[in-house]
Design a protein around this motif. Structure first.
Motif, PDB file in Angstrom:
ATOM      1  N   THR A  99     -24.886-126.264 135.587  1.00  0.00           N
ATOM      2  CA  THR A  99     -25.418-125.968 134.252  1.00  0.00           C
ATOM      3  C   THR A  99     -25.361-127.197 133.364  1.00  0.00           C
ATOM      4  O   THR A  99     -26.316-127.504 132.638  1.00  0.00           O
ATOM      5  N   PRO A 249     -26.222-122.485 128.351  1.00  0.00           N
ATOM      6  CA  PRO A 249     -24.847-122.262 128.813  1.00  0.00           C
ATOM      7  C   PRO A 249     -24.137-121.157 128.037  1.00  0.00           C
ATOM      8  O   PRO A 249     -23.396-120.363 128.620  1.00  0.00           O
ATOM      9  N   SER A 252     -25.590-117.828 129.227  1.00  0.00           N
ATOM     10  CA  SER A 252     -25.071-117.502 130.556  1.00  0.00           C
ATOM     11  C   SER A 252     -23.642-116.971 130.464  1.00  0.00           C
ATOM     12  O   SER A 252     -23.277-116.008 131.138  1.00  0.00           O
TER      13      SER A 252
END
Length: 292
Positions: A99, A249, A252
Motif C-alpha cells: 500500500t 490506506p 483500507s
C-alpha cells in the motif's frame, strides 16, 4: 465575487472513487486466477460496463483523433504495467508495504501538479504534502516489514507506483480534450490488450472458476473507482488529486476495522486525520488583500 467553479462535487467524486479503489487488493486476493489475469479481467470486464455507462449519459465511444488516441494508448501501457506489477507485488510482500509503495505514484502526481504550476509551492501546499506523507507513514508503520524476504515485492509495488504516476499524467493531459468515460473506455480496452499476453506469458490461470471477485473488481475499481477518478482529474488540480488518492490506506484500514474487527489504533486515527487535514489545507485559498 469569486467566479471559480466549486471543487466540492469533484472532491466528493475523488474520495468515493478512492474508496472503491481501496477494495482492489482484497478482491485480487479473493480471485482464483493469477494476479496479472485478475488485472486483465478488471479491465476487460470493465470495457462493456464503461460502454453502457457512457451511452447512458450521452458520451460518445467514437475513436478519438489519432494524436489523442496515441496518448491514451501510452497512458494505458503505463496503467497495464502498474496493474501487473502491483498485483504480483501484493502476493510477495506485506499489505502495508504494498500500500505504501503502490501509493508513491500519488506523491509523484502531486509533485507534478506543483511543477505544472511553474511556481514555488506555498507554505500551505508544503504543509499539506508533509502532513499527507506523515499520515500515510503513521497508518502503515505497524504493518511495514522491510527486509530481504519482501524486497522483490517491495520493488514491484514501488515500480507500480511510478507507472501509475505515468498513467495519471497521461490522463491529465488527455482529459481536457475527451470526456471521462470515453477516455476510460479506450484506456481500459488498450490496457486489457496489453495485459492478456502478459498473463499468458507468465503461465497464469486465466479463466476464473468463481466469477464474483473479478466482476466485483471490474465494477468497483474500473467503473466506479477509475470512472470517478478520471472525472475528478478533469476538474481538480493534480496536487489535490494526488493527496486525495492517499486516503486509500485510511479507507483500507477502516474497511478492515468495520468488516473484520481489525484494531484501528490511536496511531491509525492520527494518520487518517493528518491526511484529511492535508486535503483541507491544500483546498484553502489564500486571502486576497482588500484594496486600500
Amino acid at each position: 465575487m469569486d467566479q471559480r467553479p466549486s471543487l466540492t462535487m469533484p472532491l466528493v467524486a475523488l474520495l468515493v472513487g478512492s474508496s472503491a479503489l481501496a477494495l482492489g487488493p482484497w478482491l485480487v486476493r479473493l480471485s482464483d486466477v493469477g494476479p496479472i489475469a485478475a488485472g486483465f479481467w478488471r479491465l476487460g470486464l470493465g470495457v462493456p460496463m464503461l460502454a453502457l455507462a457512457a451511452l447512458a449519459v450521452g458520451q460518445s465511444l467514437k475513436t478519438p483523433p489519432r494524436p489523442l488516441l496515441i496518448l491514451i494508448i501510452i497512458a494505458a501501457a503505463f496503467f497495464a504495467g502498474d496493474i501487473a506489477a502491483w498485483h504480483v507485488g501484493i502476493h510477495l510482500t506485506k499489505l502495508g508495504n504494498a500500500t505504501l509503495f503502490g501509493n508513491f505514484g500519488s506523491f509523484v502526481f502531486a509533485l507534478y501538479g506543483l511543477w505544472l504550476a511553474r511556481k514555488l509551492p506555498t507554505m500551505g501546499q508544503v504543509a499539506a504534502l508533509v502532513l499527507a506523507m506523515a499520515g500515510t507513514l503513521l497508518l502503515l508503520s505497524g504493518s511495514l516489514d522491510l527486509g530481504p524476504d519482501s524486497l522483490r515485492g517491495d520493488l514491484l509495488t514501488l515500480l507500480a507506483g511510478l507507472l501509475y504516476a505515468g498513467y495519471l499524467i497521461g490522463v491529465d493531459k488527455a482529459r481536457p480534450k475527451v470526456e471521462p468515460l470515453t477516455l476510460l473506455f479506450w484506456a481500459s480496452l488498450a490496457g486489457a490488450i496489453f495485459l492478456w499476453p502478459m498473463a499468458m506469458g507468465a503461465g497464469e490461470k486465466i479463466m476464473p472458476t468463481d466469477w464474483t471477485p473479478v466482476i466485483a473488481l471490474a465494477f468497483s475499481s474500473q467503473l466506479v473507482g477509475q470512472g470517478l477518478l478520471v472525472y475528478a482529474i478533469g476538474r481538480l488540480p493534480p496536487l489535490i488529486v494526488g493527496l486525495g488518492l492517499l486516503t486509500q490506506p485510511a479507507i483500507s484500514g477502516a474497511i478492515g476495522w468495520l468488516a473484520y474487527g481489525e484494531a484501528f489504533t490511536l496511531k491509525d486515527w492520527t494518520g487518517a486525520l493528518a491526511i484529511a487535514a492535508a486535503l483541507v489545507l491544500v483546498r484553502l485559498r489564500p486571502r486576497r488583500r482588500r484594496p486600500t
